[in-house]
Design a protein around this motif. Sequence first.
Motif, PDB file in Angstrom:
ATOM      1  N   SER A  71       1.918   0.483   9.543  1.00  0.00           N
ATOM      2  CA  SER A  71       1.022   0.526  10.697  1.00  0.00           C
ATOM      3  C   SER A  71      -0.438   0.507  10.306  1.00  0.00           C
ATOM      4  O   SER A  71      -1.279   0.094  11.078  1.00  0.00           O
ATOM      5  N   SER A  72      -0.775   0.958   9.115  1.00  0.00           N
ATOM      6  CA  SER A  72      -2.176   1.013   8.729  1.00  0.00           C
ATOM      7  C   SER A  72      -2.337   0.647   7.272  1.00  0.00           C
ATOM      8  O   SER A  72      -2.001   1.427   6.384  1.00  0.00           O
ATOM      9  N   LEU A  73      -2.869  -0.540   7.023  1.00  0.00           N
ATOM     10  CA  LEU A  73      -3.097  -0.971   5.656  1.00  0.00           C
ATOM     11  C   LEU A  73      -4.169  -0.113   4.997  1.00  0.00           C
ATOM     12  O   LEU A  73      -4.078   0.215   3.805  1.00  0.00           O
ATOM     13  N   VAL A  74      -5.174   0.296   5.764  1.00  0.00           N
ATOM     14  CA  VAL A  74      -6.265   1.110   5.208  1.00  0.00           C
ATOM     15  C   VAL A  74      -5.747   2.474   4.770  1.00  0.00           C
ATOM     16  O   VAL A  74      -5.985   2.927   3.643  1.00  0.00           O
ATOM     17  N   GLY A  75      -5.021   3.151   5.671  1.00  0.00           N
ATOM     18  CA  GLY A  75      -4.507   4.474   5.344  1.00  0.00           C
ATOM     19  C   GLY A  75      -3.546   4.447   4.175  1.00  0.00           C
ATOM     20  O   GLY A  75      -3.638   5.269   3.258  1.00  0.00           O
ATOM     21  N   ASN A  76      -2.626   3.484   4.168  1.00  0.00           N
ATOM     22  CA  ASN A  76      -1.657   3.395   3.082  1.00  0.00           C
ATOM     23  C   ASN A  76      -2.343   3.065   1.762  1.00  0.00           C
ATOM     24  O   ASN A  76      -1.957   3.574   0.703  1.00  0.00           O
ATOM     25  N   GLY A  77      -3.363   2.200   1.819  1.00  0.00           N
ATOM     26  CA  GLY A  77      -4.112   1.882   0.606  1.00  0.00           C
ATOM     27  C   GLY A  77      -4.819   3.102   0.045  1.00  0.00           C
ATOM     28  O   GLY A  77      -4.843   3.320  -1.169  1.00  0.00           O
ATOM     29  N   LEU A  78      -5.385   3.910   0.929  1.00  0.00           N
ATOM     30  CA  LEU A  78      -6.056   5.135   0.477  1.00  0.00           C
ATOM     31  C   LEU A  78      -5.063   6.115  -0.135  1.00  0.00           C
ATOM     32  O   LEU A  78      -5.358   6.771  -1.144  1.00  0.00           O
ATOM     33  N   PHE A  79      -3.880   6.226   0.460  1.00  0.00           N
ATOM     34  CA  PHE A  79      -2.859   7.112  -0.104  1.00  0.00           C
ATOM     35  C   PHE A  79      -2.458   6.652  -1.504  1.00  0.00           C
ATOM     36  O   PHE A  79      -2.280   7.476  -2.414  1.00  0.00           O
TER      37      PHE A  79
END
Length: 325
Positions: free
Chosen positions: A188-196
């Motif tokens: 759902s969120s490329l940004v959030g998953n990338g940060l994780f």
Amino acid sequence: MAIASPSLPSRVDVVLMLSAVADHAWTRTGIASVRTWLSHAVPRPDRRVQALLALLAASVLWGTSPGATRLVLDNIPPLTLGVARLAVAWIVLRLLLHRSGTYPARGLAPALLGLTGMAAFVLCRNVGLHFAPAANASLFEAATPIFVLLLAATALHERPSGRRVLGVFASVAGVGLAVLPDASSLGSSLVGNGLFLVGTACFAAYNVIGRKIAVDGHPLALVTGGVGYGLLFLCLPAGLELLAGASLAPDPGDVLLVVYLGAGCSGLAYALSVFGLSRLEAGQVAVFGNVETLVGIGVAVAVLGEAISLGQVIGGALILAGVWL
């Protein structure tokens, strides 16, 4: 003829008599005998067991962190929360360090600890939780042992045994089973998953760097210095966050949670983890990170009333098996 009643000893006389008794040779000998008996009756655990218990305690504290962070992020922006959390942690660690007569470490080594395991990890985790659910963060945490094994083999020349590799993959599989029922929004969120993912790599680097320098240095001084550097690294981004108009409206409950996050989940947990790093290989330490997921599920069930699935039960068992392999 009246008989005078004997006068009672004053408080000063009593103190002097007790001091004389305490200073008597047979008293000191008796105390020494009791201490010797206790040391044999209740033997202290060896260094490896102490390290394992310290890491287990740190993992439990870190496991409660995501839920507390989620609650606080409603009223405190993520980078500002990171600064507040590390500030409380630094105060707690500085007080502990003062008792040993040592000062926080300075230089490149603690700066690298602060950059990887404190500033970068906290930034990626807190900001990522604004874009993606916590289940996603738990999934990416499962990659920590893999990153650590690769980095430790390269930087520390550690050669993981087949048992250790099996333990890592069992633990990773357990984390996947534990969180997959709630991970339908993984993409759902490329940004959030990338940060994780970046945060996971940073924390793996912290484990490897900590293992490399904690063996020869003072562990508590190193982690205190690292938290201090991490705090400095986060101050500028947090200031820009507030200048950009981020809302800051904490209530008393938020303040208590920040104190808990700083004193327990950061200060005490970092001290316990660096203690373990100084006595165990980095690859073995990293597996304990997956205990956080197990604790997080337990907190969700006991505190938030969430249901637990069969997959989560099996996953929890695999996590524990992986830790002890």
